[in-house]
Design a protein around this motif. Structure first.
Motif, PDB file in Angstrom:
ATOM      1  N   ASP A  46       3.322  -7.114  15.290  1.00 48.85           N
ATOM      2  CA  ASP A  46       2.258  -6.283  15.844  1.00 48.85           C
ATOM      3  C   ASP A  46       1.032  -6.296  14.942  1.00 48.85           C
TER       4      ASP A  46
ATOM      5  N   ARG B  86       0.059  -7.653  20.141  1.00 45.67           N
ATOM      6  CA  ARG B  86       0.587  -6.296  20.245  1.00 45.67           C
ATOM      7  C   ARG B  86       2.046  -6.369  20.686  1.00 45.67           C
ATOM      8  N   HIS B  87       2.920  -5.809  19.861  1.00 51.93           N
ATOM      9  CA  HIS B  87       4.352  -5.790  20.156  1.00 51.93           C
ATOM     10  C   HIS B  87       4.628  -4.657  21.139  1.00 51.93           C
ATOM     11  N   LEU B  88       5.209  -5.002  22.281  1.00 48.99           N
ATOM     12  CA  LEU B  88       5.518  -4.043  23.336  1.00 48.99           C
ATOM     13  C   LEU B  88       7.004  -4.152  23.637  1.00 48.99           C
ATOM     14  N   SER B  89       7.768  -3.158  23.243  1.00 48.83           N
ATOM     15  CA  SER B  89       9.225  -3.229  23.333  1.00 48.83           C
ATOM     16  C   SER B  89       9.738  -2.501  24.570  1.00 48.83           C
TER      17      SER B  89
ATOM     18  N   CYS C 271       4.912  -7.267  30.627  1.00 45.21           N
ATOM     19  CA  CYS C 271       4.913  -5.867  30.206  1.00 45.21           C
ATOM     20  C   CYS C 271       3.995  -4.974  31.030  1.00 45.21           C
TER      21      CYS C 271
ATOM     22  N   SER D  89      10.254   3.411  26.165  1.00 46.28           N
ATOM     23  CA  SER D  89       9.737   2.612  25.057  1.00 46.28           C
ATOM     24  C   SER D  89       8.590   1.726  25.515  1.00 46.28           C
ATOM     25  N   LEU D  90       8.784   1.048  26.648  1.00 48.41           N
ATOM     26  CA  LEU D  90       7.747   0.133  27.131  1.00 48.41           C
ATOM     27  C   LEU D  90       6.493   0.888  27.548  1.00 48.41           C
TER      28      LEU D  90
ATOM     29  N   ASP E 175       5.497   3.854  26.611  1.00 47.36           N
ATOM     30  CA  ASP E 175       4.864   4.416  25.412  1.00 47.36           C
ATOM     31  C   ASP E 175       4.040   3.362  24.687  1.00 47.36           C
ATOM     32  N   ASP E 176       4.618   2.165  24.510  1.00 47.77           N
ATOM     33  CA  ASP E 176       3.893   1.106  23.809  1.00 47.77           C
ATOM     34  C   ASP E 176       2.668   0.659  24.599  1.00 47.77           C
TER      35      ASP E 176
ATOM     36  N   THR F 215       0.003   3.506  24.213  1.00 46.48           N
ATOM     37  CA  THR F 215      -0.600   3.715  22.894  1.00 46.48           C
ATOM     38  C   THR F 215      -1.307   2.467  22.369  1.00 46.48           C
ATOM     39  N   LYS F 216      -0.791   1.278  22.710  1.00 45.32           N
ATOM     40  CA  LYS F 216      -1.344   0.053  22.138  1.00 45.32           C
ATOM     41  C   LYS F 216      -2.349  -0.652  23.045  1.00 45.32           C
TER      42      LYS F 216
END
Length: 221
Positions: free
Chosen positions: A117, A131-134, A159, A177-178, A180-181, A184-185
């Motif tokens: 990220d 950007r890491h999106l988990s 994503c 999780s996804l 949220d990422d 925020t990102k």
């Protein structure tokens, strides 16, 4: 060469479309059998090229790359439909491979550069940010081009699509999780004008999708 107006709508077997920016040219093509999108980014200053997702149909992708070579291939995530042509494309071009650190083991072709990220991903003089999106997978990455001459552009893999985030197969923890990422990102950091290039289907903008974030969270997918 005169390009048709870019709409972001492409079909398998149909022509590519090219989005011309001041410093970067973005060519989008669809490949079968799962209607994946692949993108060739070309630095206008240097001619260097980068491919996002060597999904399938290597001949189609290599035709889009043309005779000017390919410096690198970024795989957005480990699902097989996004890298079926990767071995053939790398063999034909010698391009280096990049993927998210936590998805690289799931990609059959070795990854030369593990991406975290916030890492820069460069094509010629143009810099994108990973950007890491988990959630869709453990190590999916999106690439953000914050165009100094205009609005941002983001390549989201699986994503973020028109109408929602990527599939998390009913797993509530992965969905949260996804989302949220993605919030925020991407949504919290980028403007409504940000153009979104997904891994399948039509393009969208963050402004088009932003009003629906609460709805997505409430429905759980």
């Amino acid at each position: 060469m005169t390009w048709t107006q870019y709409t972001g709508r492409v079909t398998v077997g149909g022509p590519a479309q090219t989005h011309e920016l001041e410093a970067l040219m973005i060519s989008k093509v669809a490949v079968g059998p799962m209607d994946n999108n692949a993108y060739v980014l070309r630095c206008r200053a240097t001619g260097e090229q980068l491919l996002i997702d060597a999904a399938n149909e290597p001949r189609t992708l290599l035709t889009l790359v043309g005779n000017d070579g390919l410096a690198s291939v970024v795989t957005t995530h480990q699902h097989q439909d996004h890298w079926q042509a990767l071995a053939d494309v790398v063999a034909a071009t010698g391009a280096r491979t990049l993927a998210g650190r936590y998805d690289a083991e799931g990609i059959a072709v070795p990854t030369d550069v593990l991406v975290d990220d916030g890492d820069p991903v460069r094509v010629g003089r143009v810099e994108l940010t990973a950007r890491h999106l988990s959630g869709h997978t453990p190590g999916s990455i999106a690439l953000v081009y914050d165009d100094p001459h205009g609005h941002p552009h983001v390549f989201t893999g699986d994503c973020l699509f028109p109408g929602g985030v990527g599939n998390t197969w009913g797993d509530a923890e992965r969905f949260v999780s996804l989302l949220d990422d993605v919030e925020t990102k991407l949504f919290d950091r980028l403007s409504d004008e940000t153009w979104v290039y997904p891994g399948h289907g039509n393009d969208t903008t963050l402004g088009t999708e932003r009003p629906h974030l609460k709805e997505w969270r409430e429905r759980g997918w």
